[in-house]
Design an enzyme around this catalytic site. Structure first.
Site, PDB file in Angstrom:
ATOM      1  N   VAL A   1       0.877  -1.260   0.038  1.00  0.00           N
ATOM      2  CA  VAL A   1       0.089  -0.010  -0.085  1.00  0.00           C
ATOM      3  C   VAL A   1       0.935   1.033   0.014  1.00  0.00           C
ATOM      4  O   VAL A   1       1.786   1.504   0.782  1.00  0.00           O
ATOM      5  CB  VAL A   1      -0.950   0.120   1.337  1.00  0.00           C
ATOM      6  CG1 VAL A   1      -1.566   1.140   1.302  1.00  0.00           C
ATOM      7  CG2 VAL A   1      -1.781  -1.242   1.071  1.00  0.00           C
TER       8      VAL A   1
ATOM      9  N   LYS B   1      -7.302  -7.783  13.783  1.00  0.00           N
ATOM     10  CA  LYS B   1      -6.073  -7.684  14.375  1.00  0.00           C
ATOM     11  C   LYS B   1      -5.345  -6.498  14.368  1.00  0.00           C
ATOM     12  O   LYS B   1      -5.713  -5.630  13.617  1.00  0.00           O
ATOM     13  CB  LYS B   1      -4.877  -8.940  13.722  1.00  0.00           C
ATOM     14  CG  LYS B   1      -4.604  -8.417  12.393  1.00  0.00           C
ATOM     15  CD  LYS B   1      -3.667  -9.408  11.736  1.00  0.00           C
ATOM     16  CE  LYS B   1      -3.301  -9.354  10.266  1.00  0.00           C
ATOM     17  NZ  LYS B   1      -2.285 -10.345   9.657  1.00  0.00           N
TER      18      LYS B   1
ATOM     19  N   ASP C   1      -7.977  -3.918   5.005  1.00  0.00           N
ATOM     20  CA  ASP C   1      -7.625  -5.050   4.570  1.00  0.00           C
ATOM     21  C   ASP C   1      -8.976  -6.032   4.657  1.00  0.00           C
ATOM     22  O   ASP C   1      -9.257  -6.891   5.532  1.00  0.00           O
ATOM     23  CB  ASP C   1      -6.592  -5.837   5.101  1.00  0.00           C
ATOM     24  CG  ASP C   1      -6.207  -7.074   4.767  1.00  0.00           C
ATOM     25  OD1 ASP C   1      -6.624  -7.363   3.639  1.00  0.00           O
ATOM     26  OD2 ASP C   1      -5.233  -7.634   5.325  1.00  0.00           O
TER      27      ASP C   1
ATOM     28  N   THR D   1      -5.402 -15.346  10.790  1.00  0.00           N
ATOM     29  CA  THR D   1      -4.034 -15.012  11.257  1.00  0.00           C
ATOM     30  C   THR D   1      -3.822 -16.015  12.446  1.00  0.00           C
ATOM     31  O   THR D   1      -4.571 -15.966  13.392  1.00  0.00           O
ATOM     32  CB  THR D   1      -3.814 -13.551  11.883  1.00  0.00           C
ATOM     33  OG1 THR D   1      -3.954 -12.760  10.423  1.00  0.00           O
ATOM     34  CG2 THR D   1      -2.296 -13.229  12.162  1.00  0.00           C
TER      35      THR D   1
HETATM   36  N1  LIG Z   1      -6.137   3.084   3.875  1.00  0.00           N
HETATM   37  C1  LIG Z   1      -5.040   2.948   4.164  1.00  0.00           C
HETATM   38  N2  LIG Z   1      -4.154   4.131   4.836  1.00  0.00           N
HETATM   39  C2  LIG Z   1      -2.991   4.074   5.489  1.00  0.00           C
HETATM   40  N3  LIG Z   1      -2.343   2.732   5.504  1.00  0.00           N
HETATM   41  C3  LIG Z   1      -2.912   1.721   4.862  1.00  0.00           C
HETATM   42  C4  LIG Z   1      -4.268   1.803   4.328  1.00  0.00           C
HETATM   43  N4  LIG Z   1      -4.712   0.672   4.162  1.00  0.00           N
HETATM   44  C5  LIG Z   1      -3.454  -0.267   4.132  1.00  0.00           C
HETATM   45  N5  LIG Z   1      -2.525   0.302   4.844  1.00  0.00           N
HETATM   46  C6  LIG Z   1      -1.366  -0.063   5.236  1.00  0.00           C
HETATM   47  O1  LIG Z   1      -0.797  -1.058   4.447  1.00  0.00           O
HETATM   48  C7  LIG Z   1      -0.726  -2.189   5.208  1.00  0.00           C
HETATM   49  C8  LIG Z   1      -1.194  -3.600   4.279  1.00  0.00           C
HETATM   50  O2  LIG Z   1      -2.480  -3.467   4.051  1.00  0.00           O
HETATM   51  P1  LIG Z   1      -3.323  -4.588   3.424  1.00  0.00           P
HETATM   52  O3  LIG Z   1      -3.322  -5.198   5.088  1.00  0.00           O
HETATM   53  O4  LIG Z   1      -4.478  -3.987   2.989  1.00  0.00           O
HETATM   54  O5  LIG Z   1      -2.566  -5.539   2.596  1.00  0.00           O
HETATM   55  P2  LIG Z   1      -2.648  -7.050   2.255  1.00  0.00           P
HETATM   56  O6  LIG Z   1      -1.803  -7.317   1.025  1.00  0.00           O
HETATM   57  O7  LIG Z   1      -4.013  -7.590   2.303  1.00  0.00           O
HETATM   58  O8  LIG Z   1      -2.015  -7.503   3.990  1.00  0.00           O
HETATM   59  P3  LIG Z   1      -2.247  -8.953   4.640  1.00  0.00           P
HETATM   60  O9  LIG Z   1      -0.969  -9.847   4.059  1.00  0.00           O
HETATM   61  O10 LIG Z   1      -2.019  -8.326   6.032  1.00  0.00           O
HETATM   62  O11 LIG Z   1      -3.718  -9.529   4.316  1.00  0.00           O
HETATM   63  C9  LIG Z   1      -1.522  -2.090   6.551  1.00  0.00           C
HETATM   64  O12 LIG Z   1      -1.454  -2.775   7.563  1.00  0.00           O
HETATM   65  C10 LIG Z   1      -1.434  -0.644   6.813  1.00  0.00           C
HETATM   66  O13 LIG Z   1      -0.241  -0.533   7.503  1.00  0.00           O
END
Ligand SMILES: Nc1ncnc2c1ncn2[C@@H]1O[C@H](COP(=O)(O)OP(=O)(O)OP(=O)(O)O)[C@@H](O)[C@H]1O
Length: 358
Positions: A57, A169, A185, A202
């Site tokens: 992100v 979490k 997420d 998780t």
């Molecule tokens: N809207 C937002 N604004 C700011 N930071 C964000 C936002 N959305 C996500 N993040 C940051 O990006 C990180 C990863 O996002 P996300 O959990 O959606 O990705 P993922 O690839 O699905 O991760 P996971 O492996 O945990 O499922 C979040 O933990 C947070 O730190």
């Protein structure tokens, strides 16, 4: 204390059912889709805010209105390799469907040859995980506030959208400028009319019924709420083990050692959430989520005012405003950056048909 972030477990590809849309939500989705035809050129890409199993992100700034946004960028080839097409489409559809003060807002999505992009509000206060890491554990009234806002979001997902979230979490709980919660997420969120069987989530937060593969519903989110409250108050999760299989055994045995500083009320609430017996688990009884809100641990919490964002958060993130060269994302950890693969006009995109709605 937990210093490392937990990783989510991967999913089977066939896990996701179509999300039902009522008329109003359907219209809303259409409004959002039609209102926004986005592409990468609309944004100045800035630094990485977080990484996950399927992408990263990045902070970005609109070249039109100069507002900051967070764009989740996912590599299509990688998603196809890991068979995450359905889940990614489902995450998009779910987030477009939900509208709640404590859930991150998705403005729109687009794609190019190599990547999918999801444009969300940038939530500047960082992760609850970082707060826990620096504070070690939280004062009961602070934990109560975060738990109450997370519960309010879960209750909305369950009752109004028939969606279970499945990945509560501290890493997925972001704090906005005022210190209110925003869940992010929705990769594991799922429309469930009855029960589902997929092993996902998780490790430390998995409910026993997920591990036992007997089918489950929204009860798993209330178990996870119990783990979250325990972690906020104690600074660690109750069943953690470096070996996940031993951790699963501990969850199944469910023998919890409560720290001495836990109040009787906290102990009582957690014992009622962290029970294997679904006929006893709070949230799954006749009163539903209201039973949790009515528990004496939440006695001084006004959930109606809370839902209107009228309760002043007990913790205000220190946020820089982004002017004069200040970093508006200073609440987020620093990550190594990876350049994006350039998308050329004549490139063939073998994956487009998997992601037609993006
Ligand atoms: N809207 C937002 N604004 C700011 N930071 C964000 C936002 N959305 C996500 N993040 C940051 O990006 C990180 C990863 O996002 P996300 O959990 O959606 O990705 P993922 O690839 O699905 O991760 P996971 O492996 O945990 O499922 C979040 O933990 C947070 O730190």
């Amino acid at each position: 204390m937990r210093t490392n972030k937990t990783t989510t477990l991967s999913l089977k590809n066939d896990d996701t059912l179509p999300i039902e849309e009522d008329h109003q939500r359907g219209q809303l989705i259409q409004r959002r889709q039609h209102a926004l035809t986005l592409h990468l050129g609309d944004f100045q890409l800035l630094r990485t805010l977080g990484t996950g199993s399927f992408g990263r992100v990045r902070l970005c700034r609109s070249i039109h209105n100069h507002h900051y946004y967070a764009i989740k960028i996912m590599n299509k080839a990688e998603l196809v390799r890991l068979k995450q097409m359905n889940h990614t489409n489902s995450e998009r559809k779910t987030l477009l469907q939900v509208i709640h003060p404590f859930i991150v807002h998705l403005w729109g999505t687009f794609q190019d040859t190599h990547y999918l992009y999801m444009v969300m509000d940038f939530i500047p206060g960082g992760e609850l995980f970082s707060v826990l890491k620096s504070e070690q554990c939280l004062e009961p009234h602070v934990a109560q506030f975060f738990a109450a806002e997370a519960l309010s979001a879960l209750a909305y997902l369950h009752e109004e959208c028939h969606i279970i979230y499945r990945d509560l979490k501290p890493e997925n709980i972001l704090l906005d400028r005022q210190g209110h919660v925003r869940l992010t997420d929705f990769g594991f969120a799922k429309y469930v009319s009855d029960r589902t069987y997929t092993f996902c989530g998780t490790a430390d937060y998995l409910a026993p019924e997920i591990i036992m593969l007997i089918g489950y519903g929204k009860t798993v989110d209330y178990w996870a709420l119990g783990i979250l409250i325990f972690e906020m108050l104690a600074g660690y999760t109750p069943f953690h083990d470096d070996d996940p299989l031993t951790g699963y055994d501990k969850i199944l045995v469910c023998n919890i050692k409560y720290p001495l500083h836990f109040s009787t009320l906290a102990h009582d609430l957690l014992a009622r959430l962290l029970t294997r017996d679904l006929s006893q688990r709070l949230g799954n009884l006749a009163g539903g989520y209201q039973d949790i809100m009515d528990h004496p641990w939440f006695a001084d919490m006004d959930f109606e005012l809370l839902a209107q964002r009228e309760i002043t958060p007990p913790y205000q993130p220190q946020i820089l405003d982004g002017n004069n060269g200040q970093d508006p994302s200073s609440c987020y950890e620093i990550y190594d950056e990876e350049p994006l693969l350039p998308s050329l006009e004549n490139d063939v995109d073998p994956y487009r048909h998997y992601f037609m709605d993006f």
